[in-house]
Design a protein around this motif. Structure first.
Motif, PDB file in Angstrom:
ATOM      1  N   TYR A 315      -4.089   8.340  -0.151  1.00  0.00           N
ATOM      2  CA  TYR A 315      -2.955   8.513  -1.063  1.00  0.00           C
ATOM      3  C   TYR A 315      -2.584   9.974  -1.184  1.00  0.00           C
ATOM      4  O   TYR A 315      -3.326  10.873  -0.752  1.00  0.00           O
ATOM      5  CB  TYR A 315      -3.284   7.935  -2.448  1.00  0.00           C
ATOM      6  CG  TYR A 315      -4.324   8.713  -3.232  1.00  0.00           C
ATOM      7  CD1 TYR A 315      -3.962   9.820  -4.011  1.00  0.00           C
ATOM      8  CD2 TYR A 315      -5.672   8.356  -3.188  1.00  0.00           C
ATOM      9  CE1 TYR A 315      -4.906  10.536  -4.717  1.00  0.00           C
ATOM     10  CE2 TYR A 315      -6.621   9.062  -3.903  1.00  0.00           C
ATOM     11  CZ  TYR A 315      -6.236  10.157  -4.656  1.00  0.00           C
ATOM     12  OH  TYR A 315      -7.181  10.875  -5.365  1.00  0.00           O
ATOM     13  N   ASP A 334       3.782  11.165  -9.402  1.00  0.00           N
ATOM     14  CA  ASP A 334       3.762   9.873  -8.730  1.00  0.00           C
ATOM     15  C   ASP A 334       2.597   9.843  -7.748  1.00  0.00           C
ATOM     16  O   ASP A 334       2.350  10.839  -7.044  1.00  0.00           O
ATOM     17  CB  ASP A 334       5.068   9.622  -7.966  1.00  0.00           C
ATOM     18  CG  ASP A 334       6.141   8.977  -8.823  1.00  0.00           C
ATOM     19  OD1 ASP A 334       5.898   8.782 -10.033  1.00  0.00           O
ATOM     20  OD2 ASP A 334       7.222   8.684  -8.286  1.00  0.00           O
ATOM     21  N   GLU A 336       1.219   7.867  -4.449  1.00  0.00           N
ATOM     22  CA  GLU A 336       1.738   7.030  -3.380  1.00  0.00           C
ATOM     23  C   GLU A 336       0.643   6.683  -2.381  1.00  0.00           C
ATOM     24  O   GLU A 336      -0.126   7.557  -1.971  1.00  0.00           O
ATOM     25  CB  GLU A 336       2.892   7.731  -2.654  1.00  0.00           C
ATOM     26  CG  GLU A 336       4.073   8.068  -3.563  1.00  0.00           C
ATOM     27  CD  GLU A 336       5.177   8.806  -2.837  1.00  0.00           C
ATOM     28  OE1 GLU A 336       6.346   8.698  -3.263  1.00  0.00           O
ATOM     29  OE2 GLU A 336       4.868   9.487  -1.829  1.00  0.00           O
ATOM     30  N   TRP A 345       5.099   5.813   2.663  1.00  0.00           N
ATOM     31  CA  TRP A 345       4.351   5.885   1.414  1.00  0.00           C
ATOM     32  C   TRP A 345       4.946   4.917   0.403  1.00  0.00           C
ATOM     33  O   TRP A 345       6.163   4.779   0.311  1.00  0.00           O
ATOM     34  CB  TRP A 345       4.405   7.308   0.849  1.00  0.00           C
ATOM     35  CG  TRP A 345       3.757   8.336   1.711  1.00  0.00           C
ATOM     36  CD1 TRP A 345       4.371   9.166   2.607  1.00  0.00           C
ATOM     37  CD2 TRP A 345       2.366   8.655   1.752  1.00  0.00           C
ATOM     38  NE1 TRP A 345       3.452   9.979   3.213  1.00  0.00           N
ATOM     39  CE2 TRP A 345       2.210   9.694   2.703  1.00  0.00           C
ATOM     40  CE3 TRP A 345       1.241   8.175   1.091  1.00  0.00           C
ATOM     41  CZ2 TRP A 345       0.964  10.249   2.997  1.00  0.00           C
ATOM     42  CZ3 TRP A 345       0.000   8.724   1.375  1.00  0.00           C
ATOM     43  CH2 TRP A 345      -0.138   9.740   2.316  1.00  0.00           C
ATOM     44  N   GLU A 347       4.884   3.965  -3.714  1.00  0.00           N
ATOM     45  CA  GLU A 347       4.482   4.388  -5.062  1.00  0.00           C
ATOM     46  C   GLU A 347       3.710   3.268  -5.767  1.00  0.00           C
ATOM     47  O   GLU A 347       4.168   2.131  -5.813  1.00  0.00           O
ATOM     48  CB  GLU A 347       5.718   4.744  -5.882  1.00  0.00           C
ATOM     49  CG  GLU A 347       5.410   5.141  -7.318  1.00  0.00           C
ATOM     50  CD  GLU A 347       6.620   5.053  -8.227  1.00  0.00           C
ATOM     51  OE1 GLU A 347       6.445   4.667  -9.401  1.00  0.00           O
ATOM     52  OE2 GLU A 347       7.737   5.340  -7.750  1.00  0.00           O
ATOM     53  N   ARG A 388       1.941  -3.547  -4.685  1.00  0.00           N
ATOM     54  CA  ARG A 388       1.900  -2.561  -3.608  1.00  0.00           C
ATOM     55  C   ARG A 388       0.462  -2.137  -3.297  1.00  0.00           C
ATOM     56  O   ARG A 388       0.163  -1.741  -2.167  1.00  0.00           O
ATOM     57  CB  ARG A 388       2.767  -1.356  -3.967  1.00  0.00           C
ATOM     58  CG  ARG A 388       4.260  -1.692  -3.933  1.00  0.00           C
ATOM     59  CD  ARG A 388       5.124  -0.496  -4.220  1.00  0.00           C
ATOM     60  NE  ARG A 388       6.543  -0.852  -4.159  1.00  0.00           N
ATOM     61  CZ  ARG A 388       7.524   0.009  -4.378  1.00  0.00           C
ATOM     62  NH1 ARG A 388       7.242   1.272  -4.689  1.00  0.00           N
ATOM     63  NH2 ARG A 388       8.777  -0.388  -4.295  1.00  0.00           N
TER      64      ARG A 388
END
Length: 421
Positions: A315, A334, A336, A345, A347, A388
């Motif tokens: 990340y 943020d 990602e 990427w 989030e 995600r």
């Protein structure tokens, strides 16, 4: 919400901040409403004082045998004027509050100035991009082949953007939620809460979702309720209209489903689980003093990162510039995740410091060192959001035969299962 007194006294600085944010807000119009409010208050005070003075003379005139009708008529006219001004004041104050509610927060002094997401600096990264040695499959193909979710049946039930997890996919969702809650409560010191999944308009206004983002919210008009877009909304408003009598910081974590229409994002990333209207999330929320909010913001971000480190996922952390900053945030990081099949990427967390912006809207206060009520600072971040996270696990841990290895930290939560096959 910004303090109108601050806006008046720092109009140029506020206008510069709005320009840096790319925010189309008429600060002069808001100040003009406050000017009118002040003028009304001054006129009403003057009229009341004059009415009281004249009223005292009526009794004296009667004693002297004089006719007081002319003065009484003057007093009545003043009363009518005061009533009209009171009504106008209510209307002006309503418009003033609405105007203030549409002004976004001021960026922190340390937030980088920029126009778009292209101006967001990368603060740090962890891990490396995985070398699979074969052409990676997209998560939607993996999920269909392994029976982890059924997007077609989900769409049949509720429309596109409402995924249906099945079998081991549903178990993986539950395992990740439990893993994150255990981590935040047992290692990071958060107190778990299980809030309502629906909130009223006042609660949605307190954290900044309403009125600005009404079109992105689902609503149940008959009951005046909104399915929550994030646990931030009910958890932050737990202390609305209160003077908090607990030692700060207060740290809460919560799991909730999240519901978002995202009307302005139609057509973006619609395939698979990339952008959905219902998803699960574990949230972290902090209430701090102004003096400690920056430090607590950094800690909260590290708490979110720890989730990804334990899962062994590559990340990066970026800091949002002024032009990409969320409406209520003063400063935001943020986080990602890298998804190899997407080659981009994704989030999975936004960790924001709102300073006293939300606290003013929701009227959340504490007693400072002088014992006087003052607004708290609020901080929150996803710790972290699904699905995600599921995408990253599926695409990074996939094998050439289509099976998916599970991170070791999840084995106990999956009943000892080490691989999805």
């Amino acid at each position: 919400m910004l303090d109108i007194r601050f806006v008046r006294e720092n109009a140029d600085a506020v206008k510069t901040a709005m320009k840096n944010r790319n925010a189309d807000v008429d600060i002069d119009a808001v100040i003009a409403l406050d000017d009118r409010r002040r003028a009304i208050v001054a006129e009403v005070d003057e009229l009341k004082a004059e009415r009281n003075r004249i009223s005292k003379s009526i009794g004296l005139m009667i004693k002297e045998g004089k006719d007081p009708e002319e003065i009484k008529a003057e007093v009545r006219a003043m009363g009518d004027r005061i009533s009209a001004l009171d009504e106008e004041q209510r209307e002006v104050e309503s418009k003033l509050r609405e105007g203030l509610l549409y002004i976004p927060n001021l960026p922190s002094a340390t937030t980088p100035v920029g126009l778009t997401e292209n101006d967001n600096p990368v603060i740090r990264s962890w891990g490396e991009k995985v070398e699979l040695g074969f052409e990676p499959k997209a998560h939607w193909d993996l999920g269909a082949e392994l029976g982890l979710f059924d997007l077609e049946r989900g769409a049949k039930l509720s429309g596109s953007g409402f995924p249906l997890f099945t079998g081991k996919g549903a178990k993986l969702e539950r395992a990740l939620i439990q893993f994150m809650l255990d981590l935040h409560t047992e290692e990071h010191g958060y107190i778990e809460v299980a809030p309502p999944f629906m909130c009223n308009a006042q609660t949605m206004t307190g954290t900044g979702q309403l009125p600005k983002f009404a079109e992105d919210m689902y609503a149940i008009p008959l009951d005046g309720l909104y399915p929550i877009p994030t646990a931030e909304v009910p958890v932050t408003n737990m202390y609305a209209n209160e003077i908090v009598d607990k030692e700060l910081p207060i740290c809460h974590t919560a799991y909730t489903p999240c519901f978002r229409r995202e009307a302005g994002s139609a057509g973006k990333d619609t395939r698979g689980l990339l952008r959905v209207h219902q998803f699960d999330k574990v949230e972290m929320v902090k209430f701090t003093t102004p003096e400690t909010s920056e430090e607590e913001h950094e800690k909260l971000t590290l708490d979110a990162e720890k989730v990804l480190q334990l899962l062994g996922l590559h990340y990066r952390v970026i800091e949002l510039c002024t032009g990409d900053l969320g409406f209520s945030a003063a400063k935001c990081y943020d986080i990602e995740l890298w998804a190899p099949a997407q080659d981009k990427w994704l989030e999975v967390s936004s960790c924001s410091n709102f300073h006293d912006y939300q606290a003013r809207r929701a009227n959340i206060r504490y007693r400072n060192e002088d014992g006087k009520p003052a607004f708290v600072h609020t901080i929150n971040g996803s710790g972290v959001a699904l699905p995600r996270l599921v995408i990253a696990i599926m695409e990074n841990y996939q094998n050439e035969d289509g099976s998916i290895d599970l991170p070791e930290v999840l084995w106990p939560y999956m009943g000892g299962l080490q691989k999805l096959a």
